[in-house]
Write a protein that holds these residues in place. Sequence first.
Motif, PDB file in Angstrom:
ATOM      1  N   GLU B 207      -9.360  -0.643  -8.998  1.00  0.00           N
ATOM      2  CA  GLU B 207      -9.114  -0.760  -7.491  1.00  0.00           C
ATOM      3  C   GLU B 207      -7.498  -0.351  -7.570  1.00  0.00           C
ATOM      4  OE1 GLU B 207     -10.594  -2.491  -3.559  1.00  0.00           O
ATOM      5  OE2 GLU B 207     -11.384  -2.750  -5.456  1.00  0.00           O
ATOM      6  N   ALA B 208      -6.919   0.184  -6.824  1.00  0.00           N
ATOM      7  CA  ALA B 208      -5.243   0.169  -6.812  1.00  0.00           C
ATOM      8  C   ALA B 208      -4.441  -0.929  -7.115  1.00  0.00           C
ATOM      9  CB  ALA B 208      -4.794   0.900  -5.730  1.00  0.00           C
ATOM     10  N   PRO B 209      -4.122  -1.239  -8.261  1.00  0.00           N
ATOM     11  CA  PRO B 209      -3.194  -2.618  -8.204  1.00  0.00           C
ATOM     12  C   PRO B 209      -1.962  -2.624  -7.790  1.00  0.00           C
ATOM     13  CG  PRO B 209      -3.324  -1.306 -10.297  1.00  0.00           C
ATOM     14  CD  PRO B 209      -3.858  -0.461  -9.409  1.00  0.00           C
ATOM     15  N   ARG B 210      -1.657  -2.305  -6.485  1.00  0.00           N
ATOM     16  CA  ARG B 210      -0.544  -2.491  -5.924  1.00  0.00           C
ATOM     17  C   ARG B 210       0.474  -3.782  -5.986  1.00  0.00           C
ATOM     18  NH1 ARG B 210      -0.026   0.780  -1.381  1.00  0.00           N
ATOM     19  NH2 ARG B 210       1.879   0.366  -1.632  1.00  0.00           N
ATOM     20  N   ARG B 211      -0.415  -4.644  -6.681  1.00  0.00           N
ATOM     21  CA  ARG B 211       0.408  -5.961  -7.164  1.00  0.00           C
ATOM     22  C   ARG B 211       1.453  -5.703  -7.916  1.00  0.00           C
ATOM     23  NH1 ARG B 211      -4.178  -6.396  -9.086  1.00  0.00           N
ATOM     24  NH2 ARG B 211      -4.614  -7.421 -10.875  1.00  0.00           N
ATOM     25  N   LEU B 212       1.109  -4.482  -8.722  1.00  0.00           N
ATOM     26  CA  LEU B 212       2.069  -4.322 -10.172  1.00  0.00           C
ATOM     27  C   LEU B 212       3.397  -3.444  -9.419  1.00  0.00           C
ATOM     28  CD1 LEU B 212      -0.640  -2.943 -12.477  1.00  0.00           C
ATOM     29  CD2 LEU B 212       0.440  -5.639 -12.081  1.00  0.00           C
ATOM     30  N   ASP B 213       3.470  -2.917  -8.333  1.00  0.00           N
ATOM     31  CA  ASP B 213       4.507  -1.945  -7.763  1.00  0.00           C
ATOM     32  C   ASP B 213       5.684  -2.883  -7.679  1.00  0.00           C
ATOM     33  OD1 ASP B 213       2.491  -0.166  -6.923  1.00  0.00           O
ATOM     34  OD2 ASP B 213       2.911  -0.411  -5.010  1.00  0.00           O
TER      35      ASP B 213
END
Lengths: 315, 315
Positions: B207-213
């Motif tokens: 799942e897109a690990p957007r928290r890494l952005d």
Amino acid sequence: MNTTAKILAVLALLQCLPAFADSPKASRPKGKDTPSFEQILSESKLGEWRRPDPENLLVMRLPSGRVVMEVDPAYAPLHVANIRTLVRERYFDGLAIVRVQDDFVAEWQDPEADNGGDRRKLRSLGSAKATLPPEFTRPIARSLPWMNLPDGDFYAPQVGFSDDLPAARDPAKNETWLVHCYGTFAVGRDNPTDSGNGSDLYVAIGEAPRRLDRNLTVLGRVVAGMDKLSALPRGHGPLGFYARPKERTPILSIRIAADLPPAQRPNLEILRTDSPTFQRLLKASRERHDAFYVTPPGKVDVCAVPVPVRELSEP
Amino acid sequence: MNTTAKILAVLALLQCLPAFADSPKASRPKGKDTPSFEQILSESKLGEWRRPDPENLLVMRLPSGRVVMEVDPAYAPLHVANIRTLVRERYFDGLAIVRVQDDFVAEWQDPEADNGGDRRKLRSLGSAKATLPPEFTRPIARSLPWMNLPDGDFYAPQVGFSDDLPAARDPAKNETWLVHCYGTFAVGRDNPTDSGNGSDLYVAIGEAPRRLDRNLTVLGRVVAGMDKLSALPRGHGPLGFYARPKERTPILSIRIAADLPPAQRPNLEILRTDSPTFQRLLKASRERHDAFYVTPPGKVDVCAVPVPVRELSEP
């Protein structure tokens, strides 16, 4: 819990909570940092965890090991009942995982039902029904618990958790439904909306396919053994079906946990989403700032924090 | 295109576009239905596709086959330059994929750099730099193209595509960055933000690990061979590192496509995100309604429509 059980529980936590683990090469945060998920879970209380009803656990045995799904009869009563009938009449034993489409789904059914099969050779559904009314959504009701996620959602008017599953609501339409996240377990179908009967099942193995929400009947989710599905070789035929029958993964059996001898039942506990510990996990994900994370996301998505499962021992 | 190339292109489209394929057991829509992705792509024009610069393609050879990543020097000039140095000095050849964490990342580096290794045995970085300033975000600039996605985003003030990669913007902070979707290729690091140097690399496999952005330096994305990473066995040590060295997948080599003989270079084309065809794909995803889909999502997420890649032939 004895020492062995505790060790197994810790190991299981580390294995079952991928999205909780730290980032590439992160170290454990210290001091005023946001506590780690492991830290928060280690401080949980016994009463914050529930044991799933063994009538709601499906245990699928593959050559590589065991996958356990929890189904929720409150959201899909007709489909869950039909699947219990299929399982108890041994419908799935000897069928196969016929489709693994990268970033989408792993799906199993009678191989003769896929495009390369001979539909005249289809296995009988026995006393299970061949068609069922769709259970894509349900009316909002007090009998369906609701733990609202205040962060909101990209797709739905409201999101939150219901029966410890990610869910959504549209109050204007008086509808609620279980949403598709990584690990969601649901019913495949043909074009007619009543063509799903539970003999064709899939698990989401990639980015949350939220476009499927309200178009398919969601049953629940995988609660153990997810990587037995997610790491399967991908199919390279159309839609990720395997081009050659020998590429398929055979299903040795599917059983309802309640039908297994007690010693063989999965010994799982699921964190209650209305517990203070789950709220702490959501907060930590939303506000995460520590030695590694310099910019917190500020929000937490309904699919971003998989509900923790711990396995106390493995049969 | 000759006939063989056309056939290969069609096969490649079917293989490379998992999220475009239909839903579990969907049939092809007809009549006034939303056109299928395959239909839309089949009507694309030659000029809507671009050939990536072979200086920006990394070709990783694994025992199972080839993975190709496109990197974008506009967003991570220092890291891309350092990685080119590492590749050209054969730094990666013989290293290994040391970590595959389910629903998160596949990561490779010097095995001696992971927790079970002996840091005294670390391979020399040669003439590459050991530390680099982070390239988590860049100032918004005309030199960085921007194709806005009007649907908005859960996390960022603006999202869209830049250099045909999913991206975000915060005009108030004058910042732009490449976002983490399925298949995103980025730089692992230790806690100090300047500790990433490109010797430790990862690809998002869940799942897109957007928290890494904005916390890690994104380089680009996988454009071919994604399932060579996503279907790898998961690691069951902490953070998904393999518990035993023999579980690791060896990296035979990484090369820059420009350094390969022309016949061995990947023969890829990438759909331009500013093309009418890509806009049609976004619209079809947003409004999808056909014989299978009864409820369209109404919106399209920046990670929901992977930018199409077609492979004209495979060396």
